[in-house]
Write an enzyme that holds these catalytic residues in place. Structure first.
Site, short mmCIF file in Angstrom:
data_model
loop_
_atom_site.label_atom_id
_atom_site.label_comp_id
_atom_site.label_asym_id
_atom_site.label_seq_id
_atom_site.Cartn_x
_atom_site.Cartn_y
_atom_site.Cartn_z
N SER A 100 -2.43 12.90 6.11
CA SER A 100 -2.30 13.34 4.72
C SER A 100 -3.43 12.77 3.89
O SER A 100 -3.84 11.62 4.06
CB SER A 100 -0.96 12.87 4.15
OG SER A 100 -0.88 13.15 2.76
N LYS A 144 -0.18 6.86 6.24
CA LYS A 144 -1.08 7.95 6.62
C LYS A 144 -2.54 7.47 6.67
O LYS A 144 -3.34 8.02 7.45
CB LYS A 144 -0.92 9.13 5.66
CG LYS A 144 0.42 9.85 5.82
CD LYS A 144 0.60 10.38 7.25
CE LYS A 144 1.84 11.22 7.39
NZ LYS A 144 1.99 11.79 8.76
#
Length: 228
Positions: free
Chosen positions: A129, A156
């Protein structure tokens, strides 16, 4: 025929990625924690099911052993399983988020490496992400600037770094991470909005079907490489 394993594939982006890859002729294994939901998803797709909880070493080992016994190799691995971990920011929540989003990548990758090494075109894709991109979260023109999910973002960042480090340590296997785009899934239901998972799955599919000369160690979205 390419043999593909997708974690967290009983819904959302993982499910749509499985659908796309099946259409391209892949033998797809749907990995899911819940046997009932996983079997239902696999049946709906015409895929195969393996019970796989990325936080459970024994289930990870048995899932890869089952694929090894049936196929003898793995061509594509998609790390899709993930949790948001919003709400309370505390130690137990942090451990849960990182166990799923980061340590889970290590567990599954390490179990899969022997099978990937038997592939003529081994590829690993991490659904990461841009919420974990230093560039994005510090750029007022980006939506990530206003997003406050610290544990998810940090996990992430780690997921993307793991992908890059695996690309360096395993030069015979392509490892790439991606930002799939803001997608309407169970993960984003609290926020609302987002595009259909089938659209976001296209970037996963593109990176999962790279040729032998394709890039490795990158972080991309649908437009190409992203700074992070």
């Amino acid at each position: 025929m390419s043999v593909t394993l997708i974690t967290g594939a009983n819904k959302g982006i993982g499910f749509e990625t499985a659908r796309h890859l099946l259409e391209l002729g892949h033998a797809v294994y749907v990995g899911a924690r819940d046997v009932g939901r996983g079997e239902k998803a696999a049946a709906a797709l015409g895929a195969r099911f393996v019970q796989l909880d990325v936080t459970d070493d024994a289930l990870v080992t048995s899932a890869l052993a089952a694929i090894d016994a049936a196929e003898g190799r793995l061509d594509v691995l998609v790390h899709n399983a993930g949790i948001l971990g919003d709400g309370v920011t505390d130690g137990p929540t942090a451990l849960r988020v990182f166990d799923t989003n980061v340590v889970g990548i290590v567990r599954v990758t390490e179990a899969a490496l022997p099978l990937l090494r038997r592939s003529a075109n081994p590829t690993v894709v991490t659904v990461s992400s841009s919420a974990g991109s230093f560039w994005a979260v510090n750029n007022p023109e980006r939506p990530e600037f206003h997003l406050s999910v610290p544990l998810y973002s940090a996990s992430k960042t780690a997921a993307t770094m793991l992908t890059v480090q695996y690309a360096k340590s395993q030069p015979g296997i392509r490892f790439n991470a991606l930002e799939p785009g803001f997608t309407a899934t169970d993960l984003t239901a609290a926020v609302g909005g987002g595009r259909p998972a089938a659209e976001s799955a296209r970037t996963v599919v593109r990176l999962a079907t790279l040729g032998v000369d394709g890039p490795t160690g990158t972080f991309q979205d649908e437009a190409g490489e992203l700074p992070w």
